[in-house]
Design an enzyme around this catalytic site. Structure first.
Site, PDB file in Angstrom:
ATOM      1  N   HIS A   1      76.135  88.398  54.445  1.00 17.99           N
ATOM      2  CA  HIS A   1      75.642  89.726  53.814  1.00 17.99           C
ATOM      3  C   HIS A   1      73.906  89.650  54.098  1.00 17.99           C
ATOM      4  O   HIS A   1      73.348  90.302  54.876  1.00 17.99           O
ATOM      5  CB  HIS A   1      75.993  90.060  52.510  1.00 17.99           C
ATOM      6  CG  HIS A   1      75.654  91.227  52.107  1.00 17.99           C
ATOM      7  ND1 HIS A   1      76.099  92.342  52.060  1.00 17.99           N
ATOM      8  CD2 HIS A   1      74.274  91.768  51.789  1.00 17.99           C
ATOM      9  CE1 HIS A   1      75.544  93.234  51.697  1.00 17.99           C
ATOM     10  NE2 HIS A   1      74.371  92.904  51.304  1.00 17.99           N
ATOM     11  N   GLU A   2      73.453  88.561  53.529  1.00 18.82           N
ATOM     12  CA  GLU A   2      71.789  88.724  53.552  1.00 18.82           C
ATOM     13  C   GLU A   2      71.376  88.485  54.941  1.00 18.82           C
ATOM     14  O   GLU A   2      70.462  88.715  55.334  1.00 18.82           O
ATOM     15  CB  GLU A   2      71.423  87.775  52.438  1.00 18.82           C
ATOM     16  CG  GLU A   2      71.814  87.920  50.936  1.00 18.82           C
ATOM     17  CD  GLU A   2      71.607  89.147  50.537  1.00 18.82           C
ATOM     18  OE1 GLU A   2      70.353  90.138  50.995  1.00 18.82           O
ATOM     19  OE2 GLU A   2      72.143  90.004  49.785  1.00 18.82           O
TER      20      GLU A   2
ATOM     21  N   HIS B   1      71.161  91.482  56.978  1.00 15.83           N
ATOM     22  CA  HIS B   1      69.937  92.342  56.494  1.00 15.83           C
ATOM     23  C   HIS B   1      68.896  91.671  57.235  1.00 15.83           C
ATOM     24  O   HIS B   1      67.865  92.066  57.919  1.00 15.83           O
ATOM     25  CB  HIS B   1      69.619  92.007  55.411  1.00 15.83           C
ATOM     26  CG  HIS B   1      70.153  92.878  54.182  1.00 15.83           C
ATOM     27  ND1 HIS B   1      70.275  94.328  54.516  1.00 15.83           N
ATOM     28  CD2 HIS B   1      70.944  92.813  53.108  1.00 15.83           C
ATOM     29  CE1 HIS B   1      70.992  94.880  53.538  1.00 15.83           C
ATOM     30  NE2 HIS B   1      71.354  94.130  52.701  1.00 15.83           N
TER      31      HIS B   1
ATOM     32  N   HIS C   1      68.502  92.471  60.921  1.00 20.03           N
ATOM     33  CA  HIS C   1      68.029  93.753  60.989  1.00 20.03           C
ATOM     34  C   HIS C   1      66.182  93.638  61.154  1.00 20.03           C
ATOM     35  O   HIS C   1      65.671  94.477  61.963  1.00 20.03           O
ATOM     36  CB  HIS C   1      68.334  94.738  59.788  1.00 20.03           C
ATOM     37  CG  HIS C   1      68.368  96.117  60.181  1.00 20.03           C
ATOM     38  ND1 HIS C   1      68.760  97.011  59.077  1.00 20.03           N
ATOM     39  CD2 HIS C   1      68.065  96.753  61.001  1.00 20.03           C
ATOM     40  CE1 HIS C   1      68.664  98.376  59.429  1.00 20.03           C
ATOM     41  NE2 HIS C   1      68.302  98.084  60.823  1.00 20.03           N
TER      42      HIS C   1
END
Length: 673
Positions: A466-467, A470, A473
């Protein structure tokens, strides 16, 4: 004083020179850089040429770059490696930086130039990114008080300074309360059910404190396994109560008054700016553009999820009754959920951990990024770090430098709970070259103990992915302007890249490629992988209702439902009402430690996790149709990530998917259809 924050960073990739920075450097540097940034703004205001996009909007975008890096460095340290001095300094600097921001937003001459450009410019003469920046800049001024009277501008300044102090204090109180508590156990008979690896970590923690026996804390790697495996119900309750009463005890770290003040100030600020509520203000710049849309979205999902949740709780209750427990309580949930998981799927999460050592999981994330986007991650030992446990990787694409990635995996007293991605430097283009980003991922995974590496639960595997989503991105950002770069997107769009990456953790072929026993090298057996996949939506009804309750509580605080007369505890329980799946535990509340909405960026935005789940499920469904590493599909998604906030998020999604997202994939994945 020789201040490294005020000199060029003579470090690899102009990275932050952590090895030379002392706490005492921050305040004078930030104050001086504020003055420097103000002079830059004065130059924009004083430009004798008629205002246009280049000499006003673009020029503003290039002011304060050094200040941004210095302040990002300081507040990232306050989150990941804080101490008393840093916390005191944060209390001093937060209102100063809020005042600086207001000095810009409430500068009438500057806004006059911005407004002239906004009103006179034909957007067709601008690139799409320039038009987006112009619109965002103008709205930012208006949404931060540029159209207010002089008296109201002063009121806004006062509110913003107070909010800056209060949100910082809220976060610090939660950290203090988390660190202050530990459960000390000396009788090993009280530890029945706990796996050896958890006991070893607890014994090591006790030894660090010069205590005999075992110590358990409120930090995630200690708290969660204890609640999941400890057969001693009395101790489970004790640890649960310590967590569920954080920052609401009668001491100096109580956040209840701070919650009241923050909610009231946000409401006053919104009304001052012409909005009905804080939620109306926030949602004006979100994909979900109004409280009504958010509430309808949450209620619709709730209606679908609640019957499933009630059935799941009934199954847990049936298990608990075999142990003579009725009714089942919140501090029993994790314990009986794990028993139900084992009974249903013959899947014991603790037995999976040896197959998920942290280094292997990280390499798997890197491998996914390589297959999807052509990225390579190379370890760098010459980049300064703020703690010996931090590791830095250079990210390369086609042999060219793309970014730096800092990783920080383990809990410390100076680190707040949870997991997050942040940046020390954003990405932008400057004349003939790119300024590439410096991204950081921070988590709280169990430390290695002796010869045993850090072993992750499967939930922690998904947290890492998940991190890392990010981080990608930020790493893949490719825009001209930093304020539109990377994660600078609508808040209910920002979770798409992170939640998208979690999907790979449930793909059998991908799991087979990296889930190997840390001692024997043996691959995780296929039948165990099948169980993981089969259990992907285990207790999804309960998890969904829990998440929706948080979102609805957030919206209740920020749509004027909290009048301040009732207690925080009573308000929470009134709002949740018949959606509360377990009996009430008096004296507990979520709000005093609900950092996402009272110290983070999720006020009137907690719904965005579920909103983004619709997007990520729909997006990954497209990958599954074409191949989870299909290069053409990956290239489209890479373009979405690289675009940041330069395009409206719905338009950006349609460019990737060919249509608007549908909820079908989410409901199917969650087993709620």
């Amino acid at each position: 004083m020789d201040n490294p924050l005020l000199k060029p960073f003579d470090t690899p990739f102009n990275s932050v020179p952590f090895d030379r920075i002392k706490t005492a450097h921050f305040k004078p540097a930030i104050l001086q850089l504020i003055d420097e940034a103000k002079r830059d703004i004065d130059a924009v205001v004083g430009n004798p040429a008629p205002p246009d996009f280049g000499n006003t909007i673009a020029a503003m975008e290039h002011t304060g770059k050094r200040l941004n890096i210095a302040s990002a460095t300081f507040f990232n340290l306050d989150a990941a490696e804080t101490n008393d001095d840093i916390q005191q300094l944060a209390q001093q600097l937060s209102p100063v930086l809020a005042e600086y921001s207001n000095d810009i937003m409430l500068n009438e001459e500057l806004f006059s130039r911005v407004k002239q450009v906004h009103d006179a410019t034909n957007n067709k003469m601008l690139t799409p990114e320039e038009a987006r920046l112009l619109d965002k800049t103008y709205k930012s001024f208006v949404r931060n008080g540029a159209l207010l009277s002089a008296d109201d501008k002063e009121k806004l300044r006062d509110i913003d300074k107070q909010l800056a102090v209060l949100t910082m204090k809220f976060s610090q109180n939660v950290l203090q309360e988390t660190n202050a508590y530990h459960l000390h156990v000396q009788d090993n008979e009280q530890l029945a059910g706990l796996p050896d690896s958890i006991l070893a970590a607890a014994k090591a923690d006790a030894e660090k404190r010069n205590l005999v026996g075992w110590v358990f804390t409120l930090h995630f790697p200690s708290f969660v396994p204890f609640m999941k495996y400890a057969a001693n119900r009395k101790l489970r309750k004790q640890l649960y109560l310590a967590s569920a009463t954080r920052a609401m005890k009668p001491n100096e770290y109580n956040n209840e008054g701070i919650v009241r003040e923050i909610v009231a100030l946000r409401d006053r600020r919104a009304k001052l700016l012409g909005f009905g509520t804080h939620a109306d203000f926030v949602l004006q710049e979100r994909m979900a553009s109004s409280p009504a849309i958010v509430l309808n979205f949450l209620q619709d999902l709730l209606q679908k999820a609640k019957p499933y949740a009630e059935q799941e709780i009934a199954k847990l209750q049936a298990l608990a009754e075999k142990d003579g427990i009725s009714p089942i309580m919140p501090y029993d949930h994790a314990y009986y959920a794990e028993k139900l998981r084992e009974a249903t799927f013959n899947l014991a999460e603790e037995k999976l951990k040896p197959y998920f050592p942290l280094p292997q999981v990280l390499e798997a994330a890197f491998d996914a990024a390589s297959k999807l986007y052509g990225l390579v991650f190379e370890l760098r030992t010459d980049v300064p770090v703020y703690h010996p446990e931090v590791t830095v990787y250079e990210v390369l694409e086609n042999g060219q430098h793309k970014a730096l990635l800092y990783t920080d995996w383990h809990p410390r007293e100076g680190k707040r709970a949870g997991a997050w991605m942040t940046a020390y430097r954003g990405q932008w283009k400057e004349s003939d070259h790119q300024v590439r980003p410096h991204i950081s991922v921070v988590c709280n995974f169990a430390r290695p103990v002796g010869d045993v590496p850090s072993l992750l639960t499967f939930q922690e595997v998904t947290t890492l992915f998940h991190e890392f989503g990010h981080a990608l991105h930020g790493i893949l950002a490719d825009t001209v302007y930093e304020s539109l770069s990377g994660t600078n997107v609508y808040w209910d769009f920002v979770e798409l890249p992170s939640q998208f990456m979690e999907n790979y953790c449930y793909e059998k072929e991908f799991l087979q490629s990296f889930a190997r026993h840390y001692q024997t090298g043996e691959s995780l057996p296929d039948d165990e992988i099948d169980k993981i996949v089969a259990a992907a939506n285990f207790l999804e009804g309960y998890q969904t209702v829990r998440q929706l309750n948080f979102g609805l509580l957030d919206m209740a605080y920020h749509t004027g439902k909290f009048d301040g007369d009732t207690t925080i505890e009573r308000f929470e329980k009134d709002i949740i009402g018949d959606r509360q799946l377990y009996p009430d535990v008096p004296g507990t509340a979520q709000s005093p430690s609900f950092s996402h909405i009272f110290a983070g960026g999720y006020s009137a935005g907690y719904y965005s996790y579920k909103w983004a789940e619709v997007l990520d499920a729909d997006a990954f469904d497209y990958f599954k149709d074409t191949g989870i590493f299909n290069p053409d599909t990956a290239a489209k998604f890479k373009a979405l990530l690289a675009s940041g906030g330069t395009v409206d998020p719905m338009e950006l999604y349609i460019q990737f998917r060919g249509r608007e997202p549908k909820t079908d994939a989410l409901l199917k994945r969650a087993g709620l259809n």
